[in-house]
Design a protein around this motif. Structure first.
Motif, PDB file in Angstrom:
ATOM      1  N   LEU A   1       0.592  -1.484  -0.116  1.00 53.07           N
ATOM      2  CA  LEU A   1       0.232   0.284  -0.402  1.00 53.07           C
ATOM      3  C   LEU A   1       1.217   1.362   0.058  1.00 53.07           C
ATOM      4  O   LEU A   1       0.433   2.451  -0.866  1.00 53.07           O
ATOM      5  CB  LEU A   1      -1.390   0.115   1.012  1.00 53.07           C
TER       6      LEU A   1
ATOM      7  N   ARG B   1      -8.099  -1.792   2.523  1.00 54.19           N
ATOM      8  CA  ARG B   1      -7.288  -1.578   2.003  1.00 54.19           C
ATOM      9  C   ARG B   1      -7.325  -0.208   1.471  1.00 54.19           C
ATOM     10  O   ARG B   1      -7.015   0.781   0.867  1.00 54.19           O
ATOM     11  CB  ARG B   1      -6.844  -2.459   1.333  1.00 54.19           C
TER      12      ARG B   1
ATOM     13  N   LYS C   1      -6.288   3.370   1.508  1.00 58.42           N
ATOM     14  CA  LYS C   1      -5.799   4.343   1.103  1.00 58.42           C
ATOM     15  C   LYS C   1      -6.559   5.423   0.480  1.00 58.42           C
ATOM     16  O   LYS C   1      -5.458   6.445   0.044  1.00 58.42           O
ATOM     17  CB  LYS C   1      -5.629   3.576  -0.526  1.00 58.42           C
TER      18      LYS C   1
END
Length: 406
Positions: A260, A294, A298
């Motif tokens: 990430l 995720r 982000k």
């Protein structure tokens, strides 16, 4: 041993015990046929009898000992149970009193029957028996009434508590409606303001083209820049509406934070460097796999990085991820931008708050989006800022995010 060789009141108590079933049934029939006791019609024999046989047995003990104090705790226990049950069965207090008065009358009738058949049971014994029966039944009645009142008060307290909670929730909802209305008006004012600027610039560009054909390129550049700013505004509004409107269960996944981090660097590096800024990065090698969402993580990081670049004219933007205590990790984004004044710190995460510089595009929703996403991701936000020197945002996230209800 004949009745005459037993103490008279004990002999009477013995007879009451032998007739317990008959006397209980006699009392129940009187209750069923009493026009004032409407609730009793809905009860079965077992429900109506309740603790009366126990109370009758305890009254017999009072007659035998000729001392109410010795049996008081037992009578009180059964009287409280009787009162509580009658409350649950829907009795009014006057019905409870009437029912127990019929019980007293039934016992008084038993005294008369016993004395008529037994010469040794004198008038003085009858008066003593009535005294103890009246005392015991009065105690049962008073205790039962107190229990009914206590149950009623508990119910009132419960209803009052519910009402207070409902009023509190209503107040919060009214406040929320007010806040939503204000937000809607704010978004209307913001969009109208930016649309007016957008149209003014386009109008200027068209006038420039018509009056000075040689400046077509300048006019088109001006129009294109304004169109790009409007796209940023619309994108921000759409992103915020999606975040607020997302009521679907949070999808958790296991992924490497390093991946990430690298993705974030690739996503924002060119835009930051295009402004003449440096992007500094640092990743803690102790960080490995986390369980979270995720895409939302982000989204948080990109909003912070975009905001940092937007309000920084010179210097640098820094992105770092580090391990912390208590099984958590920290996302840190800092810049050397305009900073946040002390008077503006309370408004940082509110909707449509942005720097006064009109040259900065957007609706001022970036940090409002971050705040909402952090609520969902159980992130703890803190920031530090000095006006004219820059801002630092740090968010602590759990290494393993637990799903709701998990």
């Amino acid at each position: 041993m004949t009745d005459s060789h037993v103490l008279p009141l004990s002999a009477f108590a013995k007879q009451l015990r032998l007739q317990q079933v008959e006397l209980t049934e006699r009392w129940m029939k009187a209750v069923f046929h009493d026009a004032e006791l409407t609730e009793s019609d809905r009860l079965t024999y077992e429900q109506l009898a309740d603790h009366v046989p126990n109370i009758l047995d305890e009254i017999c003990s009072v007659l035998e000992s000729q001392d109410m104090d010795q049996v008081e705790s037992a009578i009180e226990h059964d009287a409280r149970l009787h009162g509580k049950l009658r409350w649950k069965q829907g009795y009014r207090i006057d019905e409870l009193v009437r029912e127990l008065d019929l019980f007293r009358q039934m016992l008084t009738g038993a005294i008369v029957e016993f004395s008529e058949a037994r010469p040794f049971f004198t008038r003085r014994h009858e008066e003593r028996a009535r005294h103890f029966i009246d005392e015991a039944v009065s105690f049962v009645t008073l205790t039962s009434i107190r229990e009914v009142v206590n149950e009623r008060d508990r119910k009132i307290d419960d209803y009052t508590g519910r009402l207070e909670r409902a009023n509190h929730e209503l107040t919060l909802k009214q406040q929320l409606v007010g806040d939503l209305y204000e937000s809607r008006m704010q978004i209307t004012r913001s969009v109208v303001h930016d649309l007016r600027n957008f149209l003014n610039v386009f109008s200027m560009a068209l006038q420039l083209i018509s009056r000075a054909p040689a400046k077509v390129e300048t006019a088109l550049a001006l129009a294109n820049r304004q169109a790009a700013d409007m796209k940023t505004l619309v994108d921000e509004l759409v992103e915020y509406s999606v975040v607020l409107g997302d009521d679907s269960p949070l999808v958790l996944e296991s992924f490497a934070l390093r991946e990430l981090f690298d993705e974030l660097v690739i996503s924002c590096e060119s835009a930051i460097e295009a402004k003449g800024l440096r992007l500094l990065t640092a990743f803690d090698g102790a960080l490995d796999v986390v369980v979270s969402n995720r895409l939302k993580l982000k989204q948080v990081a990109l909003n912070l990085l975009t905001n940092a670049a937007k309000y920084t004219k010179a210097g640098q933007v820094e992105l770092s991820m580090t391990a912390t205590e208590n099984d958590r990790w920290r996302l840190r984004v800092s810049d050397t931008g305009v900073g946040i004044g002390a008077s503006d710190r309370e408004r940082v995460f509110k909707e449509f708050e942005r720097a006064t510089d009109e040259d900065i595009p957007g609706a001022g929703l970036g940090l409002a989006i971050v705040k909402e996403l952090c609520r969902v991701l159980q992130g703890e936000i803190r920031f530090d800022s000095q006006e004219g020197e820059g801002t630092i945002f740090e968010i602590s996230f759990p290494m393993r995010l637990e799903a709701e209800g998990g």
